[in-house]
Design a protein around this motif. Structure first.
Motif, short mmCIF file in Angstrom:
data_model
loop_
_atom_site.label_atom_id
_atom_site.label_comp_id
_atom_site.label_asym_id
_atom_site.label_seq_id
_atom_site.Cartn_x
_atom_site.Cartn_y
_atom_site.Cartn_z
N THR A 179 0.83 -1.22 0.00
CA THR A 179 0.00 0.00 0.00
C THR A 179 0.86 1.27 0.00
O THR A 179 0.41 2.32 -0.44
CB THR A 179 -0.98 0.04 1.19
N ARG A 208 2.76 6.43 -2.74
CA ARG A 208 3.84 6.96 -3.56
C ARG A 208 3.31 7.42 -4.93
O ARG A 208 3.80 8.39 -5.51
CB ARG A 208 4.93 5.90 -3.75
N SER A 233 5.40 10.65 2.30
CA SER A 233 5.15 10.77 3.74
C SER A 233 4.31 12.02 4.03
O SER A 233 3.50 12.03 4.95
CB SER A 233 6.49 10.73 4.46
N ARG A 286 -6.07 9.79 2.20
CA ARG A 286 -6.31 8.48 2.82
C ARG A 286 -7.71 7.97 2.48
O ARG A 286 -7.91 6.81 2.17
CB ARG A 286 -6.11 8.53 4.34
N ARG A 314 0.61 0.75 7.14
CA ARG A 314 0.70 1.29 8.51
C ARG A 314 -0.64 1.17 9.24
O ARG A 314 -0.70 1.15 10.45
CB ARG A 314 1.08 2.78 8.47
N ASP A 315 -1.75 1.14 8.45
CA ASP A 315 -3.09 1.20 9.06
C ASP A 315 -3.99 0.10 8.49
O ASP A 315 -5.20 0.26 8.44
CB ASP A 315 -3.72 2.56 8.77
N ARG A 349 0.90 11.04 13.67
CA ARG A 349 0.07 11.85 12.77
C ARG A 349 -1.38 11.73 13.23
O ARG A 349 -1.77 10.75 13.88
CB ARG A 349 0.25 11.43 11.32
O1 DC Z 1 6.10 1.79 2.99
P1 DC Z 1 6.54 2.97 2.10
O2 DC Z 1 7.83 3.62 2.54
O3 DC Z 1 6.56 2.63 0.64
O4 DC Z 1 5.37 4.05 2.29
C1 DC Z 1 5.42 5.31 1.67
C2 DC Z 1 4.74 6.32 2.57
O5 DC Z 1 3.34 6.06 2.68
C3 DC Z 1 5.30 6.35 4.01
O6 DC Z 1 5.64 7.66 4.33
C4 DC Z 1 4.16 5.87 4.89
C5 DC Z 1 2.93 6.02 4.05
N1 DC Z 1 1.98 4.92 4.21
C6 DC Z 1 0.87 5.13 4.96
O7 DC Z 1 0.72 6.21 5.52
N2 DC Z 1 -0.08 4.16 5.06
C7 DC Z 1 0.08 2.98 4.46
N3 DC Z 1 -0.87 2.05 4.59
C8 DC Z 1 1.25 2.72 3.69
C9 DC Z 1 2.20 3.72 3.59
#
Ligand code: DC
Length: 227
Positions: A36, A41, A102, A111, A132-133, A189
């Motif tokens: 995700t 990105r 980020s 989101r 992350r979520d 955040r």
């Molecule tokens: O895992 P990554 O480094 O490719 O993620 C890129 C950015 O997206 C990172 O800053 C965190 C964010 N991200 C997020 O907020 N929620 C997710 N489910 C996946 C990534």
């Protein structure tokens, strides 16, 4: 809820090895691996192309209705990202895209915009989705939830070794500081902060190598699959 497809949510901090471990476990189980972070990105990539100030919340929000993001799995097994039909899989790994991802991932409208994209994949495939979520927001009913972590020092050491292989001159101390700052941003955040879901199984890979980490994850998933 009677669902047809099996879903695994893997969350955790940057550098815990989520994507490598999840990709390997998905290949072995015959599941689709969904990265995700790559979707966030792709939004960052769109903002860089279309916004005069890509870190301005209002201008990023304004482009959302006009962009089309698709995930595509080709024969190479890699999750390709298509932005308005164009393959941006390599472009999204550029450092300026990482930094902006980020920033845009903290925008609530972004989101919200990506929720259905992520949920739709899980409605139509057996998935291992990392982010992350995922266990807390995207797939709160996932069949298996894993919170994958390792100490900041171990994660920084792994990242630093990767950078050394690419002949980068970053010091270990710089990489550790960057890792700690990202952890703090992700966990503090306002929207969908990184946290372990109450029903997630915690796996600490600090003392495990890649193979051992993949086995630990597969074991948890296979146990649930046979229930
Ligand atoms: O895992 P990554 O480094 O490719 O993620 C890129 C950015 O997206 C990172 O800053 C965190 C964010 N991200 C997020 O907020 N929620 C997710 N489910 C996946 C990534």
């Amino acid at each position: 809820m009677n669902r047809q497809f099996f879903s695994v949510a893997i969350d955790g901090p940057a550098g815990a090895g989520k994507s490598t471990i999840a990709r390997k476990a998905a290949a072995s189980l015959g599941f689709v691996y969904v990265d995700t972070g790559a979707i966030y990105r792709t939004v960052a990539c769109a903002a860089l192309r279309s916004c005069a100030d890509p870190s301005d919340r209002t201008s990023v929000e304004a482009i959302l209705p006009n962009i089309n993001i698709q995930l595509d799995w080709q024969e190479d097994g890699v999750q390709h990202m298509l932005l308005d039909g164009e393959d941006v899989t390599s472009e999204i790994r550029r450092p300026e895209v990482s930094g902006l991802a980020s920033v845009v991932s903290a925008i609530p409208a972004v989101r919200q915009f990506l929720l259905d994209t992520q949920r739709n994949v899980a409605k139509t495939h057996n998935v291992i989705m990392d982010g992350r979520d995922i266990g807390t927001v995207v797939l709160p009913d996932a069949d298996v939830k894993i919170y994958l972590s390792a100490s900041a020092e171990v994660r920084a050491k792994r990242r630093w070794l990767e950078l050394q292989e690419r002949n980068r001159s970053d010091t270990y101390e710089e990489v550790l500081k960057d890792m700690q700052e990202r952890d703090w941003r992700d966990m503090h955040r306002e929207i969908a902060p990184l946290r372990q879901a109450d029903d997630a199984i915690a796996v600490d890979t600090s003392a495990l190598n890649l193979e051992e980490s993949v086995s630990a994850i597969e074991k948890i998933i296979r146990e649930k699959l046979t229930l």
